[in-house]
Scaffold this motif. Sequence first.
Motif, PDB file in Angstrom:
ATOM      1  N   PHE A  60       0.830  -1.205   0.000  1.00 49.11           N
ATOM      2  CA  PHE A  60       0.000   0.000   0.000  1.00 49.11           C
ATOM      3  C   PHE A  60       0.865   1.256   0.000  1.00 49.11           C
ATOM      4  O   PHE A  60       2.036   1.210   0.378  1.00 49.11           O
ATOM      5  CB  PHE A  60      -0.921   0.014   1.225  1.00 49.11           C
ATOM      6  CG  PHE A  60      -1.750  -1.235   1.380  1.00 49.11           C
ATOM      7  CD1 PHE A  60      -2.854  -1.444   0.571  1.00 49.11           C
ATOM      8  CD2 PHE A  60      -1.408  -2.199   2.315  1.00 49.11           C
ATOM      9  CE1 PHE A  60      -3.613  -2.600   0.704  1.00 49.11           C
ATOM     10  CE2 PHE A  60      -2.154  -3.355   2.457  1.00 49.11           C
ATOM     11  CZ  PHE A  60      -3.263  -3.552   1.639  1.00 49.11           C
ATOM     12  N   ASN A  61       0.279   2.357  -0.433  1.00 50.71           N
ATOM     13  CA  ASN A  61       0.996   3.633  -0.360  1.00 50.71           C
ATOM     14  C   ASN A  61       0.171   4.727   0.303  1.00 50.71           C
ATOM     15  O   ASN A  61       0.536   5.899   0.284  1.00 50.71           O
ATOM     16  CB  ASN A  61       1.446   4.093  -1.755  1.00 50.71           C
ATOM     17  CG  ASN A  61       0.274   4.355  -2.694  1.00 50.71           C
ATOM     18  OD1 ASN A  61      -0.888   4.313  -2.292  1.00 50.71           O
ATOM     19  ND2 ASN A  61       0.582   4.604  -3.954  1.00 50.71           N
ATOM     20  N   HIS A  62      -0.960   4.327   0.901  1.00 56.76           N
ATOM     21  CA  HIS A  62      -1.815   5.316   1.563  1.00 56.76           C
ATOM     22  C   HIS A  62      -2.447   4.690   2.798  1.00 56.76           C
ATOM     23  O   HIS A  62      -2.987   3.579   2.739  1.00 56.76           O
ATOM     24  CB  HIS A  62      -2.916   5.802   0.613  1.00 56.76           C
ATOM     25  CG  HIS A  62      -3.677   6.984   1.134  1.00 56.76           C
ATOM     26  ND1 HIS A  62      -3.217   8.272   1.028  1.00 56.76           N
ATOM     27  CD2 HIS A  62      -4.862   7.063   1.786  1.00 56.76           C
ATOM     28  CE1 HIS A  62      -4.092   9.095   1.578  1.00 56.76           C
ATOM     29  NE2 HIS A  62      -5.100   8.389   2.046  1.00 56.76           N
ATOM     30  N   VAL A  63      -2.362   5.405   3.925  1.00 56.38           N
ATOM     31  CA  VAL A  63      -2.943   4.940   5.191  1.00 56.38           C
ATOM     32  C   VAL A  63      -3.923   5.996   5.679  1.00 56.38           C
ATOM     33  O   VAL A  63      -3.582   7.173   5.796  1.00 56.38           O
ATOM     34  CB  VAL A  63      -1.854   4.703   6.255  1.00 56.38           C
ATOM     35  CG1 VAL A  63      -2.478   4.253   7.565  1.00 56.38           C
ATOM     36  CG2 VAL A  63      -0.838   3.680   5.762  1.00 56.38           C
ATOM     37  N   ARG A  64      -5.146   5.559   5.947  1.00 54.09           N
ATOM     38  CA  ARG A  64      -6.186   6.476   6.429  1.00 54.09           C
ATOM     39  C   ARG A  64      -6.555   6.088   7.858  1.00 54.09           C
ATOM     40  O   ARG A  64      -6.846   4.930   8.150  1.00 54.09           O
ATOM     41  CB  ARG A  64      -7.419   6.391   5.534  1.00 54.09           C
ATOM     42  CG  ARG A  64      -8.544   7.375   5.911  1.00 54.09           C
ATOM     43  CD  ARG A  64      -9.738   7.235   4.987  1.00 54.09           C
ATOM     44  NE  ARG A  64      -9.369   7.522   3.596  1.00 54.09           N
ATOM     45  CZ  ARG A  64      -9.222   6.595   2.655  1.00 54.09           C
ATOM     46  NH1 ARG A  64      -9.414   5.310   2.942  1.00 54.09           N
ATOM     47  NH2 ARG A  64      -8.888   6.926   1.420  1.00 54.09           N
ATOM     48  N   VAL A  65      -6.509   7.066   8.760  1.00 57.67           N
ATOM     49  CA  VAL A  65      -6.853   6.840  10.159  1.00 57.67           C
ATOM     50  C   VAL A  65      -8.135   7.606  10.468  1.00 57.67           C
ATOM     51  O   VAL A  65      -8.184   8.828  10.316  1.00 57.67           O
ATOM     52  CB  VAL A  65      -5.733   7.310  11.105  1.00 57.67           C
ATOM     53  CG1 VAL A  65      -6.085   6.980  12.550  1.00 57.67           C
ATOM     54  CG2 VAL A  65      -4.401   6.670  10.715  1.00 57.67           C
ATOM     55  N   LEU A  66      -9.183   6.894  10.862  1.00 57.75           N
ATOM     56  CA  LEU A  66     -10.460   7.508  11.231  1.00 57.75           C
ATOM     57  C   LEU A  66     -10.562   7.539  12.752  1.00 57.75           C
ATOM     58  O   LEU A  66     -10.346   6.513  13.406  1.00 57.75           O
ATOM     59  CB  LEU A  66     -11.627   6.732  10.636  1.00 57.75           C
ATOM     60  CG  LEU A  66     -11.674   6.671   9.086  1.00 57.75           C
ATOM     61  CD1 LEU A  66     -10.995   5.403   8.579  1.00 57.75           C
ATOM     62  CD2 LEU A  66     -13.104   6.727   8.602  1.00 57.75           C
ATOM     63  N   VAL A  67     -10.867   8.698  13.293  1.00 52.81           N
ATOM     64  CA  VAL A  67     -10.882   8.882  14.741  1.00 52.81           C
ATOM     65  C   VAL A  67     -12.191   9.536  15.155  1.00 52.81           C
ATOM     66  O   VAL A  67     -12.652  10.485  14.510  1.00 52.81           O
ATOM     67  CB  VAL A  67      -9.701   9.771  15.195  1.00 52.81           C
ATOM     68  CG1 VAL A  67      -9.699   9.905  16.712  1.00 52.81           C
ATOM     69  CG2 VAL A  67      -8.387   9.210  14.701  1.00 52.81           C
ATOM     70  N   VAL A  68     -12.784   9.015  16.234  1.00 52.90           N
ATOM     71  CA  VAL A  68     -13.997   9.636  16.762  1.00 52.90           C
ATOM     72  C   VAL A  68     -13.618  10.919  17.490  1.00 52.90           C
ATOM     73  O   VAL A  68     -12.765  10.906  18.385  1.00 52.90           O
ATOM     74  CB  VAL A  68     -14.725   8.685  17.730  1.00 52.90           C
ATOM     75  CG1 VAL A  68     -15.890   9.405  18.397  1.00 52.90           C
ATOM     76  CG2 VAL A  68     -15.233   7.468  16.983  1.00 52.90           C
ATOM     77  N   ALA A  69     -14.217  12.034  17.106  1.00 52.84           N
ATOM     78  CA  ALA A  69     -13.974  13.318  17.765  1.00 52.84           C
ATOM     79  C   ALA A  69     -15.168  14.216  17.524  1.00 52.84           C
ATOM     80  O   ALA A  69     -15.669  14.316  16.395  1.00 52.84           O
ATOM     81  CB  ALA A  69     -12.702  13.980  17.234  1.00 52.84           C
ATOM     82  N   ALA A  70     -15.654  14.868  18.579  1.00 50.53           N
ATOM     83  CA  ALA A  70     -16.808  15.753  18.455  1.00 50.53           C
ATOM     84  C   ALA A  70     -16.471  16.941  17.567  1.00 50.53           C
ATOM     85  O   ALA A  70     -15.328  17.392  17.505  1.00 50.53           O
ATOM     86  CB  ALA A  70     -17.241  16.239  19.839  1.00 50.53           C
ATOM     87  N   ALA A  71     -17.469  17.438  16.881  1.00 54.56           N
ATOM     88  CA  ALA A  71     -17.265  18.535  15.940  1.00 54.56           C
ATOM     89  C   ALA A  71     -16.660  19.761  16.602  1.00 54.56           C
ATOM     90  O   ALA A  71     -15.840  20.465  16.017  1.00 54.56           O
ATOM     91  CB  ALA A  71     -18.593  18.894  15.270  1.00 54.56           C
ATOM     92  N   GLY A  72     -17.033  20.030  17.850  1.00 53.45           N
ATOM     93  CA  GLY A  72     -16.540  21.231  18.507  1.00 53.45           C
ATOM     94  C   GLY A  72     -15.264  21.030  19.302  1.00 53.45           C
ATOM     95  O   GLY A  72     -14.777  21.971  19.939  1.00 53.45           O
ATOM     96  N   ASP A  73     -14.723  19.833  19.256  1.00 48.67           N
ATOM     97  CA  ASP A  73     -13.529  19.539  20.050  1.00 48.67           C
ATOM     98  C   ASP A  73     -12.261  19.926  19.285  1.00 48.67           C
ATOM     99  O   ASP A  73     -11.477  19.083  18.879  1.00 48.67           O
ATOM    100  CB  ASP A  73     -13.515  18.052  20.412  1.00 48.67           C
ATOM    101  CG  ASP A  73     -12.338  17.680  21.314  1.00 48.67           C
ATOM    102  OD1 ASP A  73     -11.772  18.594  21.945  1.00 48.67           O
ATOM    103  OD2 ASP A  73     -11.988  16.498  21.364  1.00 48.67           O
ATOM    104  N   LYS A  74     -12.055  21.222  19.092  1.00 47.87           N
ATOM    105  CA  LYS A  74     -10.897  21.688  18.336  1.00 47.87           C
ATOM    106  C   LYS A  74      -9.597  21.413  19.088  1.00 47.87           C
ATOM    107  O   LYS A  74      -8.574  21.086  18.482  1.00 47.87           O
ATOM    108  CB  LYS A  74     -11.035  23.174  18.042  1.00 47.87           C
ATOM    109  CG  LYS A  74     -12.194  23.500  17.104  1.00 47.87           C
ATOM    110  CD  LYS A  74     -12.269  24.987  16.819  1.00 47.87           C
ATOM    111  CE  LYS A  74     -13.436  25.292  15.871  1.00 47.87           C
ATOM    112  NZ  LYS A  74     -13.548  26.747  15.584  1.00 47.87           N
ATOM    113  N   GLY A  75      -9.637  21.521  20.408  1.00 44.44           N
ATOM    114  CA  GLY A  75      -8.440  21.261  21.196  1.00 44.44           C
ATOM    115  C   GLY A  75      -7.993  19.817  21.096  1.00 44.44           C
ATOM    116  O   GLY A  75      -6.802  19.534  20.916  1.00 44.44           O
TER     117      GLY A  75
END
Length: 278
Positions: A60-75
């Motif tokens: 492979f040459n591409h790795v995608r990481v999906l992470v749960v994070a609330a929309a307003g959690d900018k920090g």
Amino acid sequence: MDIAGRARKLERKISRTVDAAVEEFMGRSVTAPLEIVHAVLDRAEHEIQDIGRGRRVFPFNHVRVLVVAAAGDKGGRARFAAVLEGPPSLSERIADRLRSAGCAANAIGTEVVYARRRGTEWTDADFHVEFDRTGESPVLPPAPPAVDDALRIKLAVTAGRAEHRAYTFSGGRIDIGRRAEVLDQRQRLIRTNHVAFLDEGSDANQSVSRRHAHIEFSARERCYRIWDDRSVHGTSLVRGGRTIKVPAGARGTKLEAGDEIALGHARVRVALDTMKEK
């Protein structure tokens, strides 16, 4: 409904409200960013394929990481991005892990996608890893190395416990110490150990400093040399029944096949593969 029943109902309602507020503010992820990074590295190594004649390839040459994070959690997103962007970046970490597993590592693109909730196909509660190959270029095995580049070093842990029992490297610098990630007092990454002894366990493990020693390949001399990185218990080589102390500076000490590296009470056996592929 009795008073006790009403109280329990009210307690459950308050608990759900608080949980929802915390989830919205902090995001659902309870896994630390660094733990997610290590999980990505482990899964990338698991995808390596043997293609015969001792050669390995990462398809492979591409790795995608999906992470749960609330929309307003900018920090929270910013903290996670800081870990992935490094230095070293997630791409550099993956390439490092592949090389330490004896696999050629070309340019690997990484992508982080934030999701409000866990996907149905996810195997973890708060993150998911996907591997892909973008573009139309075919998956080709690495070209046979030139004779100088074919000098591989194999390190087998014989005393103490590391993340792996054996490692294979081809050139470059190899850092050895306790823990894979070494952080300073402000929790900033200052070193990644390629041969990482576990932080817990026997006295042998505890005698390994977090920044204990490093090995480098000399292209001019076509050999590997080892340096002590001012460790607490020192570094030495056991060769032919005699002990050779490894200094911290100067030119380092040349490694030979069959050497045993003593890192405090831990031990690592050295094997060198100089055979040219046919």
